[in-house]
Enzyme design. Structure first.
Site, PDB file in Angstrom:
ATOM      1  CG  HIS A  70      -1.798  -0.997   1.440  1.00  0.00           C
ATOM      2  ND1 HIS A  70      -2.048  -2.000   2.494  1.00  0.00           N
ATOM      3  CD2 HIS A  70      -2.893  -1.507   0.346  1.00  0.00           C
ATOM      4  CE1 HIS A  70      -3.085  -2.599   2.347  1.00  0.00           C
ATOM      5  NE2 HIS A  70      -3.676  -2.472   1.120  1.00  0.00           N
ATOM      6  CE  LYS A 117     -12.917  -7.810   3.866  1.00  0.00           C
ATOM      7  NZ  LYS A 117     -12.193  -7.030   3.038  1.00  0.00           N
ATOM      8  NE  ARG A 148      -2.492  -8.023  -4.475  1.00  0.00           N
ATOM      9  CZ  ARG A 148      -3.386  -8.127  -3.424  1.00  0.00           C
ATOM     10  NH1 ARG A 148      -2.802  -8.034  -2.185  1.00  0.00           N
ATOM     11  NH2 ARG A 148      -4.558  -8.529  -3.597  1.00  0.00           N
TER      12      ARG A 148
HETATM   13  O1  PNS Z   1      -8.683  -3.343   0.233  1.00  0.00           O
HETATM   14  P1  PNS Z   1     -10.017  -3.807  -0.609  1.00  0.00           P
HETATM   15  O2  PNS Z   1     -10.860  -4.403   0.590  1.00  0.00           O
HETATM   16  O3  PNS Z   1      -9.686  -4.707  -1.724  1.00  0.00           O
HETATM   17  O4  PNS Z   1     -10.858  -2.523  -0.821  1.00  0.00           O
HETATM   18  C1  PNS Z   1     -12.172  -2.549  -1.436  1.00  0.00           C
HETATM   19  C2  PNS Z   1     -12.855  -1.704  -1.498  1.00  0.00           C
HETATM   20  C3  PNS Z   1     -12.942  -0.674  -0.195  1.00  0.00           C
HETATM   21  C4  PNS Z   1     -12.312  -0.539  -2.489  1.00  0.00           C
HETATM   22  C5  PNS Z   1     -14.162  -1.662  -1.914  1.00  0.00           C
HETATM   23  O5  PNS Z   1     -14.820  -2.882  -1.352  1.00  0.00           O
HETATM   24  C6  PNS Z   1     -15.344  -0.572  -1.900  1.00  0.00           C
HETATM   25  O6  PNS Z   1     -15.108   0.601  -2.840  1.00  0.00           O
HETATM   26  N1  PNS Z   1     -16.178  -0.602  -1.005  1.00  0.00           N
HETATM   27  C7  PNS Z   1     -17.368   0.180  -0.809  1.00  0.00           C
HETATM   28  C8  PNS Z   1     -18.785  -0.152  -1.460  1.00  0.00           C
HETATM   29  C9  PNS Z   1     -18.822   0.175  -2.847  1.00  0.00           C
HETATM   30  O7  PNS Z   1     -18.714   1.120  -3.286  1.00  0.00           O
HETATM   31  N2  PNS Z   1     -19.339  -1.244  -3.663  1.00  0.00           N
HETATM   32  C10 PNS Z   1     -19.425  -0.985  -4.988  1.00  0.00           C
HETATM   33  C11 PNS Z   1     -18.333  -1.101  -5.831  1.00  0.00           C
HETATM   34  S1  PNS Z   1     -18.036  -2.819  -6.130  1.00  0.00           S
END
Ligand code: PNS
Length: 160
Positions: free
Chosen positions: A18, A42, A91
């Site tokens: 990150h 989660k 990745r």
């Molecule tokens: O580090 P991560 O868990 O891969 O991040 C995922 C994240 C936080 C970017 C994603 O889950 C997110 O944006 N969640 C917010 C809900 C949302 O907008 N969902 C619709 C898009 S799929």
């Protein structure tokens, strides 16, 4: 107008992968808003507030980086922040499908928002928060995979 991108994630915990994306993102943008998702569904190791603080410490108070917590839809948060670029690290091929779906879903929800992917550096492509959590929980050494402050926080969490 300064160019700002949103760098969202769970960051449970923040890793050197990150941090590498943040440092490299700062070569393209004037600033980054790191957005930590509050996800009640989660099971997390660190609270969102702890994760946000770990990120702030890890960037050493760099004024170009703002760390915020968000909940709900990412596109709504981006609109609220008046930012239309979302930065994500990629990745391996295994990340691609999920990221591709998410980027397209976000674009469907708000066509103004673009997702920009940065390839993770070769030193970091195998690091994930999930593996770091598991390895640390099982007593493995994650030195070099996470920033020093996160290493301390993990030791504190798991040392008996
Ligand atoms: O580090 P991560 O868990 O891969 O991040 C995922 C994240 C936080 C970017 C994603 O889950 C997110 O944006 N969640 C917010 C809900 C949302 O907008 N969902 C619709 C898009 S799929």
């Amino acid at each position: 107008m300064p160019r700002i991108a949103l760098y969202p994630g769970s960051f449970d915990p923040p890793t050197n992968g990150h941090l590498s994306i943040i440092q490299r993102g700062l070569k393209m943008f004037d600033g980054l808003t790191v957005a930590v998702l509050r996800n009640p569904a989660k099971d997390a190791l660190f609270t969102v507030e702890e994760r946000a603080e770990l990120l702030r410490e890890a960037v050493n108070g760099d004024p170009r980086v703002t760390v915020k917590v968000f909940e709900g839809l990412l596109v709504k948060f981006a609109e609220q922040e008046r930012v239309n670029t979302v930065l994500r690290g990629l990745r391996a091929v295994s990340d691609f499908e999920y990221e591709f779906q998410m980027a397209n879903m976000n674009r469907k929800l708000d066509p103004e928002i673009e997702t920009l992917f940065m390839m993770t550096g070769e030193d970091y492509f195998y690091i994930s928060s999930r593996f770091v959590r598991d390895v640390a929980r099982l007593g493995g050494d994650v030195t070099g995979l996470v920033p020093a402050n996160v290493l301390r926080a993990l030791k504190k969490r798991f040392d008996k």
